[in-house]
Design an enzyme around this catalytic site. Structure first.
Site, mmCIF file in Angstrom:
data_model
loop_
_atom_site.group_PDB
_atom_site.id
_atom_site.type_symbol
_atom_site.label_atom_id
_atom_site.label_comp_id
_atom_site.label_asym_id
_atom_site.label_seq_id
_atom_site.Cartn_x
_atom_site.Cartn_y
_atom_site.Cartn_z
ATOM 1 N NE ARG A 48 10.264 -19.740 -6.329
ATOM 2 C CZ ARG A 48 9.469 -18.736 -6.826
ATOM 3 N NH1 ARG A 48 8.909 -18.115 -6.017
ATOM 4 N NH2 ARG A 48 9.815 -18.397 -8.217
ATOM 5 C CG HIS A 63 12.712 -14.321 -9.368
ATOM 6 N ND1 HIS A 63 11.983 -15.117 -8.426
ATOM 7 C CD2 HIS A 63 12.094 -13.110 -9.642
ATOM 8 C CE1 HIS A 63 11.135 -14.144 -7.882
ATOM 9 N NE2 HIS A 63 10.994 -13.177 -8.693
ATOM 10 C CD GLU A 94 5.192 -13.392 -10.294
ATOM 11 O OE1 GLU A 94 5.651 -12.346 -10.789
ATOM 12 O OE2 GLU A 94 4.747 -13.782 -9.298
ATOM 13 C CG ASN A 100 4.443 -16.707 -7.500
ATOM 14 O OD1 ASN A 100 4.861 -17.516 -7.062
ATOM 15 N ND2 ASN A 100 5.452 -15.913 -8.049
ATOM 16 C CE1 TYR A 131 3.193 -11.694 -2.844
ATOM 17 C CE2 TYR A 131 2.980 -12.061 -5.209
ATOM 18 C CZ TYR A 131 3.845 -12.139 -4.150
ATOM 19 O OH TYR A 131 4.950 -12.402 -3.827
ATOM 20 C CD GLU A 186 7.037 -14.747 -5.649
ATOM 21 O OE1 GLU A 186 6.436 -13.762 -5.599
ATOM 22 O OE2 GLU A 186 8.190 -14.847 -6.548
#
Length: 454
Positions: A75, A119, A164, A295, A297, A358
């Protein structure tokens, strides 16, 4: 040993500004991140992405690394200003050729290209005409999507419109932490709408240019957990989840903007009563998607107030931080939050397919005297989050792939180069690449299509 489903895609992810460099070469225009990073006081240690990992010149070496890892997919994002230096109108053949050569190199190595169109690196020329606060930018994005999909669509079948959009709007237009560095809450709300609208405008363009294309969008979905069962904490967690999750997921699934957030934003004077949403906008935004990119985290444990009554909606517990419980970005390690986010997409939104686009951790382990990078903490982080993926698959979540963030250590936005997320260590002075122990571990995961013992 458990294995993942047959055909599960194992990949790694990067972003153009964070790795490419060549910020003004071969006809590339200036982006908002070029301008922001060149502004004193914006980036840690005054660093910038002018060279970054020099991927623009060293991409064959990086593709060889991917091939050695056995990656099934890669990606990457397109630098909009490298393709359309002014954001619209004139195209830059050298920029298009760069991405064409990269795609050919990936395919020759048996690696499936996943393209992210945006992005965060908006052409500066568009920012000077209003940026994402201007409807014109959404229209320019649809034009840009058409240019790139026509040029690469004979070889690229997987497309992500935005990465995002919440971070692009809130960090860039409300908080000032990211480019373009504005601090206007109403402008941020308007930007969220135009980002989503641009997605809705681009999806049919891509599908028209590429029959059979798989088109989606990537969202950062943290797991919001109230610090207690008290009404104030639960309401605050719901509000924070609304701003970062429901504000994007609901309109993308044809539900419009969440009524509770609209009411609150109007009360706060940051939701325009007229002029933002035009007839047909929400229908465009809510067009069916082929997948959602997730994504993930960390989680947020939310409490309504801290000592003194000041709101602190990002308070995370436990307060006791250690290398075992937090990454060097000061993000809590909480794999169950990934399981919760995946389950929510499946059960609440009935997403047809999910890719984790991600997931990763910042740890600064460097080469030892023998040249080996023993990043044991990253391996443990990845292992535990892939266990959460296994659990999600067991309850029926349609998870189809996993992309590590990131392939390379890189420019980490306002953090500059002090945070290292890569499974490949990069010497920023020489450009040398050294696969870390986590890269070798990931290669074994891919070969097994399942988790080895830690």
């Amino acid at each position: 040993m458990k294995t993942f489903p047959e055909g599960f895609l194992w990949g790694a992810a990067t972003a153009a500004y964070q790795i490419e460099g060549a910020w003004n070469e071969h006809g590339k225009g200036e982006s908002i991140w070029d301008r922001f990073a060149h502004t004193p006081g914006r980036i840690h240690a005054g660093e910038n992405g002018d060279i970054a990992c020099d991927h623009y010149h060293r991409w064959p070496e990086d593709v060889a690394l991917m091939r050695d890892l056995g990656l099934g997919a890669y990606r990457f994002s397109i630098a909009w200003a490298r393709v359309l230096p002014d954001g619209s109108g004139r195209t830059n053949p050298a920029g298009l050729d760069f991405y064409s050569r990269l795609v050919d190199g990936l395919l020759e190595s048996g690696i499936c290209p996943f393209v992210t169109l945006y992005h965060w690196d908006l052409p500066q020329a568009l920012q000077e005409r209003g940026g994402w606060a201007a409807r014109e930018t959404a229209e320019a994005f649809a034009e840009y999507a058409g240019v790139v999909s026509r040029h690469l669509g004979d070889r690229v079948k997987h497309w992500i419109t935005h990465n995002e959009p919440g971070v692009a709007a809130y960090a860039g237009y409300r908080d000032g932490r990211h480019a373009p560095g504005l601090t206007d809450p109403q402008t941020a709300v308007i930007a969220t709408h135009h980002l989503l609208l641009s997605h809705g405008m681009a999806v049919p363009v891509i599908r028209q240019n590429i029959p059979g294309a798989e088109v989606g969008i990537t969202l950062n979905l943290h797991y919001y957990q109230p610090a207690s069962m008290g009404a104030a904490d639960r309401n605050e967690a719901h509000r924070q989840d609304g701003a970062w999750s429901r504000w994007f997921l609901d309109p993308l699934h044809g539900r419009g903007y969440p009524a509770d957030l609209v009411e609150r934003y109007r009360a706060d004077g940051i939701f325009p009563r007229t002029g933002m949403i035009e007839p047909g906008d929400l229908d465009r935004i809510g067009a069916p998607l082929d997948f959602i990119g997730l994504n993930y985290y960390y989680r947020n444990v939310v409490r309504a107030e801290v000592e003194g009554g000041n709101p602190d909606p990002r308070t995370v517990f436990p307060a006791e931080r250690s290398p075992e419980t937090y990454t060097e970005m000061d993000w809590e390690i909480h794999p169950d939050g990934l399981y919760q986010a995946l389950g929510r997409l499946h059960f609440e939104y009935r997403v047809p397919k999910i890719y984790i686009t991600e997931n990763g951790a910042s740890f600064s382990d460097g080469p030892d005297p023998g040249g080996r990078v023993r990043d044991v903490r990253r391996i443990r982080y990845l292992h535990d989050h892939l266990r959460a993926c296994e659990q999600a698959l067991e309850i029926g979540v349609p998870l189809a792939g996993y992309f590590i963030w990131s392939l390379l250590d890189n420019f980490e936005w306002a953090e500059g180069y002090r945070q290292r997320f890569g499974i490949v260590w990069v010497d920023y002075e020489t450009g040398e690449r050294i696969p870390k122990d986590s890269a070798r571990w990931y290669r074994e995961v891919i070969a097994r299509n399942g988790l080895p013992d830690v």
